[in-house]
Design a protein around this motif. Structure first.
Motif, PDB file in Angstrom:
ATOM      1  N   GLU A 172     -34.778  -4.576 -17.044  1.00 28.73           N
ATOM      2  CA  GLU A 172     -35.006  -5.780 -16.407  1.00 28.73           C
ATOM      3  C   GLU A 172     -33.595  -6.655 -16.246  1.00 28.73           C
ATOM      4  N   GLN A 173     -32.818  -6.633 -17.158  1.00 25.80           N
ATOM      5  CA  GLN A 173     -31.537  -7.466 -17.100  1.00 25.80           C
ATOM      6  C   GLN A 173     -30.800  -6.820 -16.139  1.00 25.80           C
ATOM      7  N   VAL A 174     -30.846  -5.464 -15.803  1.00 27.73           N
ATOM      8  CA  VAL A 174     -29.857  -4.741 -15.035  1.00 27.73           C
ATOM      9  C   VAL A 174     -30.548  -5.344 -13.541  1.00 27.73           C
ATOM     10  N   LYS A 175     -31.671  -5.310 -13.352  1.00 26.05           N
ATOM     11  CA  LYS A 175     -32.533  -5.938 -12.087  1.00 26.05           C
ATOM     12  C   LYS A 175     -32.148  -7.035 -11.783  1.00 26.05           C
ATOM     13  N   GLU A 176     -31.960  -8.128 -12.858  1.00 23.88           N
ATOM     14  CA  GLU A 176     -31.558  -9.297 -12.809  1.00 23.88           C
ATOM     15  C   GLU A 176     -30.111  -9.797 -12.354  1.00 23.88           C
ATOM     16  N   GLY A 177     -29.430  -8.734 -12.612  1.00 29.75           N
ATOM     17  CA  GLY A 177     -27.821  -8.839 -12.596  1.00 29.75           C
ATOM     18  C   GLY A 177     -27.147  -9.293 -13.663  1.00 29.75           C
ATOM     19  N   ARG A 178     -27.853  -9.501 -14.755  1.00 29.64           N
ATOM     20  CA  ARG A 178     -27.237  -9.939 -16.112  1.00 29.64           C
ATOM     21  C   ARG A 178     -26.454  -8.519 -16.664  1.00 29.64           C
ATOM     22  N   LEU A 179     -26.824  -7.363 -16.406  1.00 33.11           N
ATOM     23  CA  LEU A 179     -26.205  -6.206 -17.020  1.00 33.11           C
ATOM     24  C   LEU A 179     -26.127  -5.245 -15.836  1.00 33.11           C
ATOM     25  N   SER A 180     -25.154  -4.205 -15.961  1.00 32.09           N
ATOM     26  CA  SER A 180     -24.949  -3.218 -14.908  1.00 32.09           C
ATOM     27  C   SER A 180     -25.164  -1.878 -15.945  1.00 32.09           C
ATOM     28  N   LEU A 181     -25.570  -0.975 -15.278  1.00 30.25           N
ATOM     29  CA  LEU A 181     -25.715   0.325 -15.992  1.00 30.25           C
ATOM     30  C   LEU A 181     -24.327   1.073 -16.120  1.00 30.25           C
ATOM     31  N   GLU A 182     -23.261   0.522 -15.486  1.00 31.41           N
ATOM     32  CA  GLU A 182     -22.022   1.122 -15.955  1.00 31.41           C
ATOM     33  C   GLU A 182     -21.301   0.057 -16.919  1.00 31.41           C
ATOM     34  N   ASP A 183     -21.828  -1.179 -17.369  1.00 31.27           N
ATOM     35  CA  ASP A 183     -21.243  -1.854 -18.472  1.00 31.27           C
ATOM     36  C   ASP A 183     -21.093  -1.006 -19.622  1.00 31.27           C
ATOM     37  N   THR A 184     -19.875  -1.389 -20.361  1.00 27.89           N
ATOM     38  CA  THR A 184     -19.615  -0.543 -21.372  1.00 27.89           C
ATOM     39  C   THR A 184     -19.721  -1.366 -22.749  1.00 27.89           C
ATOM     40  N   PHE A 185     -20.113  -0.672 -23.965  1.00 25.15           N
ATOM     41  CA  PHE A 185     -20.554  -1.771 -25.185  1.00 25.15           C
ATOM     42  C   PHE A 185     -19.781  -0.644 -26.228  1.00 25.15           C
ATOM     43  N   VAL A 186     -19.366  -1.451 -27.314  1.00 24.46           N
ATOM     44  CA  VAL A 186     -18.566  -0.670 -28.546  1.00 24.46           C
ATOM     45  C   VAL A 186     -19.318  -0.492 -29.567  1.00 24.46           C
ATOM     46  N   MET A 187     -19.316   0.759 -30.100  1.00 21.75           N
ATOM     47  CA  MET A 187     -20.058   0.901 -31.458  1.00 21.75           C
ATOM     48  C   MET A 187     -19.206   0.235 -32.440  1.00 21.75           C
ATOM     49  N   ASP A 188     -19.799  -0.543 -33.418  1.00 23.25           N
ATOM     50  CA  ASP A 188     -19.028  -0.984 -34.434  1.00 23.25           C
ATOM     51  C   ASP A 188     -19.996  -1.089 -35.741  1.00 23.25           C
ATOM     52  N   TRP A 189     -19.244  -1.558 -36.952  1.00 18.40           N
ATOM     53  CA  TRP A 189     -20.332  -1.430 -38.187  1.00 18.40           C
ATOM     54  C   TRP A 189     -21.583  -2.206 -38.168  1.00 18.40           C
ATOM     55  N   ASN A 190     -21.345  -3.276 -37.362  1.00 15.01           N
ATOM     56  CA  ASN A 190     -22.863  -4.023 -37.139  1.00 15.01           C
ATOM     57  C   ASN A 190     -23.940  -3.303 -36.367  1.00 15.01           C
ATOM     58  N   ASN A 191     -23.691  -2.385 -35.855  1.00 16.48           N
ATOM     59  CA  ASN A 191     -24.939  -1.447 -34.890  1.00 16.48           C
ATOM     60  C   ASN A 191     -25.028  -0.085 -35.464  1.00 16.48           C
ATOM     61  N   MET A 192     -24.173   0.379 -36.481  1.00 16.25           N
ATOM     62  CA  MET A 192     -24.405   1.765 -36.705  1.00 16.25           C
ATOM     63  C   MET A 192     -25.582   2.027 -37.431  1.00 16.25           C
ATOM     64  N   ALA A 193     -26.687   2.710 -37.355  1.00 18.17           N
ATOM     65  CA  ALA A 193     -27.652   2.935 -38.148  1.00 18.17           C
ATOM     66  C   ALA A 193     -27.758   4.356 -38.637  1.00 18.17           C
ATOM     67  N   ASP A 194     -28.768   4.519 -39.450  1.00 16.17           N
ATOM     68  CA  ASP A 194     -28.879   5.732 -40.209  1.00 16.17           C
ATOM     69  C   ASP A 194     -30.040   6.532 -39.594  1.00 16.17           C
ATOM     70  N   ASP A 195     -30.233   7.858 -40.002  1.00 17.74           N
ATOM     71  CA  ASP A 195     -31.275   8.722 -39.561  1.00 17.74           C
ATOM     72  C   ASP A 195     -31.246   9.288 -38.220  1.00 17.74           C
ATOM     73  N   ALA A 196     -32.139   8.747 -37.310  1.00 17.75           N
ATOM     74  CA  ALA A 196     -32.045   9.427 -35.949  1.00 17.75           C
ATOM     75  C   ALA A 196     -30.896   9.234 -35.264  1.00 17.75           C
ATOM     76  N   GLY A 197     -30.542  10.342 -34.359  1.00 22.53           N
ATOM     77  CA  GLY A 197     -29.471  10.160 -33.412  1.00 22.53           C
ATOM     78  C   GLY A 197     -28.282  10.907 -33.703  1.00 22.53           C
ATOM     79  N   VAL A 198     -27.189  10.712 -33.037  1.00 23.05           N
ATOM     80  CA  VAL A 198     -25.915  11.453 -33.288  1.00 23.05           C
ATOM     81  C   VAL A 198     -24.649  10.885 -32.933  1.00 23.05           C
ATOM     82  N   ILE A 199     -24.653   9.733 -32.323  1.00 20.52           N
ATOM     83  CA  ILE A 199     -23.424   8.923 -31.807  1.00 20.52           C
ATOM     84  C   ILE A 199     -22.966   8.456 -33.158  1.00 20.52           C
TER      85      ILE A 199
END
Length: 325
Positions: free
Chosen positions: A117-144
């Motif tokens: 929805e925010q991509v449609k509104e122009g607030r975000l782009s699918l090409e925007d980049t985001f940084v993985m940091d300590w505050n968003n690292m999660a356990d269990d599911a996933g690989v990154i």
């Protein structure tokens, strides 16, 4: 006479040298035109698919049969069952034991929708980049969280795919940060008609503490949102199709679609914890499209999965039988 000949020559000369202004299409206008043409083509394809039309009475009769089938095949020996079923274009719905409960990773459907929805509104782009940091690292599911180092960058479209294909919790947390936090989804839920959904916490990990509340939703909230996406009525054909494409990449097909024949297409998102197995799916047969959401909890995971598979196969067989009439 010479005077009039001179005037005539001047007139003819000016007419021959006047430039014609031809509109030039800019790159942006050309891209916009191409995008509109593609949307029209998508809508045309969507409308031309020949699906079986069930009358309201036929819908009611079929839902009665499905309710009996669910009691026979889906109700676990012990545990709690909730489910939602409807045709994508149906007025009638089958709702059983609807209450707020832990959705596990099915909740990621809402994150997908809010970020799109925010991509449609122009607030975000699918090409925007985001940084993985300590505050968003999660356990269990996933690989990154395990394959990348702190400071690794991911584009939004990559995070969406990680989240919806392999249910990556760290990617989900990064999307929560990107959209402006949990409150972004909670504000949007009224607009989407989510009456019993609360996003209260990120997916916990080394640097992510539990939030202010539990995540809760109902099978009906999930089912009705999926109906809107399937009908291109949530964000419109372009962005709803992007969400269907993401859901089609889900790698966990062991529940609702576990026994389906090849001709059945599925767009789904699963959720699982100890003693909890959920699946939310848009099911597309050659002649129809349906939404099925099943939540099973407080019981045996193995039994839950087997019951989902058996019931869903029986359901599809019944639907295809009715479609041929």
């Amino acid at each position: 006479m010479k005077y009039w000949i001179l005037i005539l020559c001047i007139f003819l000369f000016s007419s021959c040298t006047t430039s014609v202004q031809v509109p030039v299409e800019t790159k942006g206008e050309k891209a916009e035109t191409t995008e509109k043409e593609q949307r029209k083509e998508d809508e045309k394809i969507f409308e031309e698919k020949k699906y079986k039309k069930f009358s309201k009475e036929e819908q009611k009769e079929l839902l009665e049969e499905i309710e009996v089938l669910a009691q026979e095949e889906l109700l676990p020996s012990y545990g709690i069952l909730s489910y939602y079923f409807s045709g994508v274009d149906w007025e009638e719905e089958l709702i059983y034991n609807d209450f707020q409960q832990e959705p596990a990773s099915v909740m990621k459907i809402y994150l997908m929708a809010e970020s799109m929805e925010q991509v449609k509104e122009g607030r975000l782009s699918l090409e925007d980049t985001f940084v993985m940091d300590w505050n968003n690292m999660a356990d269990d599911a996933g690989v990154i969280a395990y394959e990348s180092s702190l400071g690794a960058e991911y584009r939004l479209k990559e995070l969406q795919e990680y989240m919806m294909s392999i249910s990556d919790n760290t990617a989900s947390n990064m999307i929560i940060d990107a959209i402006g936090g949990l409150e972004a989804v909670n504000k949007r839920k009224e607009e989407w008609g989510l009456e019993n959904t609360v996003f209260g916490t990120k997916y916990i990990g080394p640097g992510v503490a539990p939030g202010f509340d539990y995540n809760t939703t109902t099978t009906t909230d999930v089912g009705r949102l999926l109906k809107r996406i399937a009908n291109f009525q949530l964000l419109g054909p372009e962005y709803d199709q992007k969400m269907l494409d993401l859901m089609a990449k889900n790698e966990n097909w062991e529940k609702i679609p576990g026994l389906f024949p090849e001709e059945i297409k599925v767009y789904n998102k699963t959720g699982e914890l100890d003693a909890l197995e959920h699946d939310a799916a848009i099911i597309e047969t050659p002649k129809g499209r349906y939404v099925l959401v099943i939540f099973l909890s407080r019981g045996d995971n193995g039994e839950f999965i087997q019951r989902m598979q058996d019931f869903s196969l029986e359901l599809v067989n019944l639907l295809q039988k009715e479609e041929r009439k």
